[in-house]
Design a protein around this motif. Structure first.
Motif, PDB file in Angstrom:
ATOM      1  N   VAL A  91       9.714  -1.150   2.610  1.00  0.00           N
ATOM      2  CA  VAL A  91       8.796  -2.221   2.212  1.00  0.00           C
ATOM      3  C   VAL A  91       9.333  -3.579   2.670  1.00  0.00           C
ATOM      4  O   VAL A  91       8.589  -4.411   3.205  1.00  0.00           O
ATOM      5  CB  VAL A  91       8.585  -2.207   0.687  1.00  0.00           C
ATOM      6  CG1 VAL A  91       7.935  -3.509   0.214  1.00  0.00           C
ATOM      7  CG2 VAL A  91       7.710  -1.030   0.289  1.00  0.00           C
ATOM      8  N   LEU A 184       1.663  -6.518   0.915  1.00  0.00           N
ATOM      9  CA  LEU A 184       2.360  -6.685   2.194  1.00  0.00           C
ATOM     10  C   LEU A 184       1.614  -7.668   3.096  1.00  0.00           C
ATOM     11  O   LEU A 184       2.237  -8.462   3.812  1.00  0.00           O
ATOM     12  CB  LEU A 184       2.519  -5.327   2.881  1.00  0.00           C
ATOM     13  CG  LEU A 184       3.546  -4.386   2.248  1.00  0.00           C
ATOM     14  CD1 LEU A 184       3.496  -3.008   2.906  1.00  0.00           C
ATOM     15  CD2 LEU A 184       4.956  -4.957   2.346  1.00  0.00           C
ATOM     16  N   GLU A 193       7.622  -4.443  -3.479  1.00  0.00           N
ATOM     17  CA  GLU A 193       8.708  -3.547  -3.871  1.00  0.00           C
ATOM     18  C   GLU A 193       8.467  -2.999  -5.282  1.00  0.00           C
ATOM     19  O   GLU A 193       8.650  -1.808  -5.538  1.00  0.00           O
ATOM     20  CB  GLU A 193      10.046  -4.284  -3.847  1.00  0.00           C
ATOM     21  CG  GLU A 193      10.589  -4.564  -2.463  1.00  0.00           C
ATOM     22  CD  GLU A 193      11.904  -5.320  -2.524  1.00  0.00           C
ATOM     23  OE1 GLU A 193      12.530  -5.370  -3.603  1.00  0.00           O
ATOM     24  OE2 GLU A 193      12.303  -5.875  -1.498  1.00  0.00           O
ATOM     25  N   MET A 196       5.692  -0.438  -5.208  1.00  0.00           N
ATOM     26  CA  MET A 196       6.147   0.815  -4.607  1.00  0.00           C
ATOM     27  C   MET A 196       7.031   1.592  -5.567  1.00  0.00           C
ATOM     28  O   MET A 196       6.903   2.827  -5.709  1.00  0.00           O
ATOM     29  CB  MET A 196       6.901   0.539  -3.308  1.00  0.00           C
ATOM     30  CG  MET A 196       7.446   1.790  -2.621  1.00  0.00           C
ATOM     31  SD  MET A 196       6.140   2.937  -2.076  1.00  0.00           S
ATOM     32  CE  MET A 196       5.680   2.144  -0.512  1.00  0.00           C
TER      33      MET A 196
END
Length: 232
Positions: A91, A184, A193, A196
């Protein structure tokens, strides 16, 4: 005339069956059954099985047969911990290097309103879910990271694909993948982050629950029930 099946083809076919759960964890089969199934001598079968044993995909027990690796919950959790580290780095690097065009294309594929991969928990969406993470890793520009993540996926696929018990899980996956892409695109690495990490840990929790259920089920002789056909 039937094309002769090679040891490499047998290895690839059996490995695929194991990773795709066509051969159940803990199930037993024999060298003779494999030879009969592929209509070959035992020599290429033995070579293929030895490769699978080296990879820890199976265990060969003299006079007993071959056993597909069982699900080891503790080991799977270890791999998930490594996956978190790898995907966090993916990421970070994707945020720095992946183009807006590539991210927008990925976001469109996972738009919850479009259901591009369908809404049923079948093989296409399960493969697409895995591909999403590989595509982000590829967007990082780090080839070693892609290789490591691919290896991790091979080790956890058996429970990762079992962790799709209902349609709600699929809806969550669309939304979570789409959200990661949007973060993103905004180049918000901290939030990407965090999103994710939450996504992976949720997947791990589902996998833990399904794994425990699967461990209580009896194993079977897979070559009596397989619907796939050997390569020709």
């Amino acid at each position: 005339m039937r094309t002769k099946v090679t040891a490499q083809q047998i290895y690839q076919s059996l490995r695929g069956m194991i990773l795709d759960l066509e051969l159940a964890p803990g199930s037993r089969f024999t060298e003779t059954q494999i030879a009969d199934y592929f209509q070959v001598s035992r020599t290429p079968v033995r070579e293929a099985l030895q490769r699978l044993e080296v990879e820890s995909q199976i265990t060969i027990r003299p006079k007993q047969g071959c056993f597909v690796r069982s699900i080891d919950i503790a080991r799977i959790r270890d791999y998930y911990d490594v996956r978190v580290a790898i995907e966090t780095l993916a990421v970070q690097l994707a945020c720095a290097h992946m183009s807006d065009t590539a991210l927008q294309t990925l976001a469109e594929l996972w738009n919850p309103a479009a259901l591009h991969f369908g809404s049923a928990p079948d093989d296409p969406i399960k493969q697409a879910e895995e591909d999403f993470h590989i595509q982000l890793a590829q967007g990082s520009g780090n080839d070693a990271l892609v290789r490591y993540l691919t290896d991790i996926n091979d080790h956890i696929r058996v429970v990762r694909r079992l962790g799709w018990p209902d349609y709600a899980s699929i809806e969550d996956t669309y939304a979570e993948h789409f959200d990661i892409c949007q973060l993103l695109l905004q180049r918000d690495v901290a939030e990407a982050e965090a999103s994710m990490l939450q996504h992976i840990r949720k997947s791990q929790q589902r996998a833990d629950q399904i794994t425990l259920a699967q461990l209580s089920e009896p194993t079977r002789n897979p070559f009596e029930l397989l619907s796939v056909q050997p390569p020709r």
